[in-house]
Design an enzyme around this catalytic site. Structure first.
Site, short mmCIF file in Angstrom:
data_model
loop_
_atom_site.label_atom_id
_atom_site.label_comp_id
_atom_site.label_asym_id
_atom_site.label_seq_id
_atom_site.Cartn_x
_atom_site.Cartn_y
_atom_site.Cartn_z
N CYS A 179 -16.21 18.57 -33.01
CA CYS A 179 -15.61 18.54 -31.66
C CYS A 179 -16.30 17.58 -30.70
CB CYS A 179 -15.58 19.94 -31.08
SG CYS A 179 -17.19 20.54 -30.52
N CYS B 146 -2.29 5.14 0.10
CA CYS B 146 -3.24 5.80 1.00
C CYS B 146 -2.83 7.27 1.20
CB CYS B 146 -3.28 5.07 2.33
SG CYS B 146 -4.48 5.78 3.45
N ASN C 136 0.85 -1.19 0.00
CA ASN C 136 0.00 0.00 0.00
C ASN C 136 0.88 1.24 0.00
OD1 ASN C 136 -1.64 2.15 0.57
ND2 ASN C 136 -2.97 1.03 1.97
#
Lengths: 435, 455
Positions: free
Chosen positions: A385, A139, A136
């Site tokens: 566009c 976070c 991780n």
């Protein structure tokens, strides 16, 4: 029937849908229910070091951006990593993996940026019998203030270093979870690969503040009158995540590195986007938190039906199919010309296309014809566009038509060229290559 | 009433265009855009009340979410897994008293999610797709089952048994399969021959031999079925209608509503179906409404439903009653038939006695009235009407076949379901649920028998 089972950097699961490391995977009770509902795998909510568990706020941890019908657009949280004891988590992971041997159980880990901390926890995690670990590094709140989470993920050198430690101290596949709170996702991804990562997963949440209470003028949600930035996720972040996944998939330095896609996945359509842009598995959190674990059944059904309808043998056959269609702006073909077309049979005459074009684009849509309300594209003004297509409330009413080579572009009066022309070779480009 | 008045019953009261418009889908199918928008209203409730309200337990939130995710095929799978006749039920179910009645959006927005129409959207999409097969038949079990009656109960049972690998003989007395789906439901609810298209789809599972023109007329036939098969399912429906029991019932122009509806369903062109200028429909259920509305749609000038009790006692749902009123049908309450009036053998009107409730019992007030009519349609309920069943030794309850909670009758090896059993609600979806429940039990019994015999 198409096969949904996957082998993601050596981690097998019966379908590509995993629950991301988050509250839904905090404990055995939830994970068991998730597996019963049909999830292919989970990334267990991030474990921290042994010792006194973390403390969360006991107040609003979540905030949401809702549409008028209260369907959820975006979601924000200030939850930390697990606030349960490490030993309890390890025991539960062991038991769950034993009961569900065919499902992927990946364990998310976040410990201080010291080699001994990683060296201490990795064998413990490996002993659970889990299938892999996810680091991780993403976070963005709370943990980053303590030098962990995105504080690591924002420094490629740290990523490389910690990933290398993990590869040294465990035989498990190592997935590095990346933070989007950076300027160029390719650098942390490259660092992960250099450190020996088996895969990357992305995106983690994006720094966010949901709003201000108009009565109290405090940020919202607030804990005792104060708030802090949280991590943003849910449907709104999907396009950001898709871009980052595609960037990594098409970067020659990281090409072929397995990617677990995360960010706003709530249906099989979202999963398709990630898989086609290179993801080998997908992770879900917000949608499960909104609807419950059963939604995986709708995801599985939809993906299966799509793969069957398109004749794909399985997830792997779809993976990365769209990566080759992503390029840099400078390589787009400037000789291609599209024009908007309004299907008059479908037009409900709301006028949104007209006003959008008239006020903010190219004055290329009429509002009257012979004194009557009538919306039609003026090809001599239209640059193709796509604004009108996007603001039209009726599906399929306004579409873009590609002009065939040789056809006259009524805006420029020139015939459309069949020759490809990129900015790199364009005559107006002072840096251009002339051919 | 003038003496020279002639009964006015004739076909061709309207233009071809009017007939076409009147007998088209009365609830049009949802467009793609409508379906997506409506599906987005579903909250994907936990333990959804709509699913609980469905006799076949269709996972409504799941199929609606799949529609919202443009996975109509997956949605149809969810529906048909629980109810293989989900396409018909989507057209015919009184959703306003089933799934849609309990939709939580009623409370919050005053309007339920249009579950029935969404269900139809999903199943129609599947049926129209190049490959509309979603079920694989299991390898043959070598076991044989007979299903008597090819209505919704029998079709559901036969399909489920065939899917489980059993070999099924499906018999029906009529020239077409479908039962009330084919012969009993209003034409405007099942436009485009949907009932037959569904039958074809169901039979395509394989392993089902359809035997039409086969009626259960003798006890020996049932014995024969039991002898030749490992299981028998009876889904016979109700063969007979109740009589008014008043003078004049045999006059020309007094017609069974069920027969009237059936004739209209089978007519290649509604313009060929005769209808009275003034029609009186006796009854208070769905059949009465269907017959009355269709009389009006055929061009009858005046149509009245006459019911002997109050509005709160009618079996037709409020929605159905409103539909009747919108179509110009009058609904009269508290009038019981006394006599059908006629001249020259044909109906001219009907005399009624006003009723009131006293101590829970219906009693005449003494007041009478006469309604002019060219046609009287009787819709006061149906009954089993097949003496063979009792002769076979089948236990009956309340005049219908008695079954236990698995659909087993008093005769071992014989199951029953649909309108012919006691305790049902006389709904298509209920009949489907009976057929499926019996099929589950039959399959279980045959599996046990196979395990025991070591085969």
């Amino acid at each position: 029937m198409a096969r949904l089972d996957i082998d993601f950097c050596g981690i097998r699961s019966p379908n590509p849908f995993w629950l991301a490391s988050a509250p839904p995977t905090d404990k055995a009770y939830n994970v068991e229910r998730a597996f019963e509902a049909g999830w292919g795998g989970v990334v267990w909510k991030t474990l921290g070091e042994a010792g006194p568990p973390l403390v969360n706020v006991n107040g609003p941890r979540y905030g949401a951006l809702l549409a008028v019908d209260r369907s959820l657009i975006g979601f924000n949280n200030i939850e930390l990593i697990t606030d349960r004891d490490l030993e309890v988590n390890l025991e539960e992971i062991t038991a769950v993996k034993r009961r569900w041997p065919d499902r992927a159980v990946v364990v998310s880990i976040m410990v201080p940026c010291r080699e001994d901390s990683w060296k201490a926890i990795l064998p413990r995690v490996e002993d659970t019998g889990c299938d892999g670990i996810e680091l991780n590094f993403g976070c963005p709140h709370g943990m980053s203030e303590r030098g962990m989470g995105s504080a690591v993920g924002q420094v490629p050198e740290y990523i490389r270093m910690v990933t290398a430690w993990c590869k040294r101290y465990t035989r498990l596949p190592v997935i590095v979870k990346l933070t989007p709170n950076i300027t160029d996702i390719r650098h942390p991804a490259r660092a992960a690969k250099e450190g020996g990562a088996d895969a990357v997963s992305l995106i983690n949440t994006i720094n966010s503040i949901m709003g201000v209470d108009p009565d109290t003028l405090t940020v919202s949600p607030a804990v005792g009158g104060e708030g802090t930035h949280g991590g943003y996720c849910g449907p709104a972040v999907k396009p950001i995540a898709l871009n980052m996944v595609a960037e990594i998939a098409r970067d020659p330095n990281t090409a072929g590195l397995p990617i677990s896609g995360i960010g706003g996945i709530g249906s099989w359509r979202d999963a398709l986007d990630f898989i086609a842009l290179g993801a080998g598995s997908v992770q879900v959190c917000t949608a499960a938190m909104v609807f419950g674990f059963k939604i995986v059944q709708e995801m599985v059904s939809g993906l299966c039906a799509y793969l069957d309808a398109k004749g794909f043998s399985g997830v792997e056959a779809l993976r990365g199919r769209a990566v080759g269609t992503v390029t840099d702006w400078s390589h787009l073909d400037l000789n291609r010309v599209s024009k908007a077309v309004i299907d008059q049979d479908k037009c409900i005459e709301c006028g949104r296309c007209h006003i959008a074009c008239e006020d903010t684009a190219h004055q290329a849509i009429t509002c009257t014809q012979n004194g009557r309300r009538h919306f039609e594209v003026k090809e001599e003004e239209c640059v193709g566009c796509n604004l009108c297509v996007n603001v039209c409330p009726v599906p399929g009413c306004i579409t873009l038509r590609d002009l065939a080579p040789g056809e006259i572009d009524r805006r420029t009066g020139l015939a459309v060229s069949a020759r490809r022309l990129e900015w790199t070779a364009h005559p107006n480009n002072p840096m251009g290559r002339r051919s | 009433m003038s003496a020279d008045r002639k009964a006015d019953i004739r076909p061709g009261r309207l233009t071809a265009e009017a007939y076409a418009a009147h007998f088209a889908d009365h609830v049009p199918p949802l467009t793609d855009a409508q379906a997506l928008l409506e599906a987005s209203r579903c909250l994907y409730c936990f333990d959804a009340p709509c699913t609980r309200a469905c006799p076949t337990g269709i996972d409504v939130p799941s199929f609606i979410k799949r529609i919202a995710e443009e996975n109509a095929r997956g949605a149809a799978e969810t529906i048909l897994e629980s109810n293989p006749l989900g396409g018909f039920c989507a057209r015919d179910c009184p959703t306003e008293v089933l799934c849609e009645q309990v939709c939580v959006r009623n409370v919050q927005q005053g309007r339920p999610v249009a579950i029935g129409r969404l269900q139809r959207f999903a199943v129609d999409r599947l049926m129209a797709s190049a490959n509309n097969r979603i079920f694989e038949r299991a390898p043959s079990s070598g076991r044989r089952a007979a299903v008597v009656g090819a209505g919704p109960a029998g079709l559901a049972c036969a399909h489920a048994l065939a899917r489980a690998g059993h070999t099924v003989t499906l018999c029906d007395a009529r020239p077409k399969a479908g039962g009330l789906n084919e012969y009993g439901v209003a034409t405007y609810k099942t436009a485009d021959d949907y009932a037959q298209r569904e039958v074809e789809w169901l039979l395509a599972i394989g392993g089902i031999t359809l035997q039409l023109g086969w009626a259960l007329t003798g006890a020996d036939q049932l014995e024969g079925l039991c002898r030749d098969h490992d299981a028998v399912f009876l889904g016979l429906g109700l063969a007979d209608t109740h009589r008014l029991g008043v003078p004049g019932e045999t006059l020309a122009g007094v017609v069974d509503a069920v027969e009237f509806i059936s004739a209209l369903r089978q007519a290649p062109d509604p313009g060929t179906v005769p209808v009275g200028r003034r029609v009186v429909v006796i009854g208070g259920g769905m059949t009465a409404v269907d017959a009355a509305v269709q009389s009006k749609l055929l061009g009858a000038e005046r149509v009245d439903i006459v019911y002997r009790r109050g509005p709160q006692h009618m079996r037709a749902s409020v929605e159905e009653q409103n539909l009747a009123r919108i179509r110009g049908v009058g609904i009269l309450h508290w009038l019981a038939p006394v006599e059908v009036l006629g001249e020259g053998g044909a109906v001219t009107g009907m005399r009624f006695a006003r009723q009131q409730l006293g101590a829970g019992r219906l009693a005449p007030t003494g007041e009478e009235c006469v309604l002019e009519a060219d046609m009287v349609l009787k819709a006061i309920g149906q009954r089993l009407g097949n003496p063979v069943l009792a002769q076979c030794g089948l236990a009956l309850r309340e005049g219908r076949i008695a079954v236990d909670e698995s659909g087993r009758t008093s005769i071992p090896g014989v199951w029953a379901g649909g309108d012919c059993i006691a305790g049902g609600q006389d709904l298509t979806v209920d009949a489907v649920a009976h057929g499926l429940r019996a099929a589950r039990d039959i399959d279980l019994q045959l599996s046990i028998a196979r395990t025991r015999s070591g085969k």
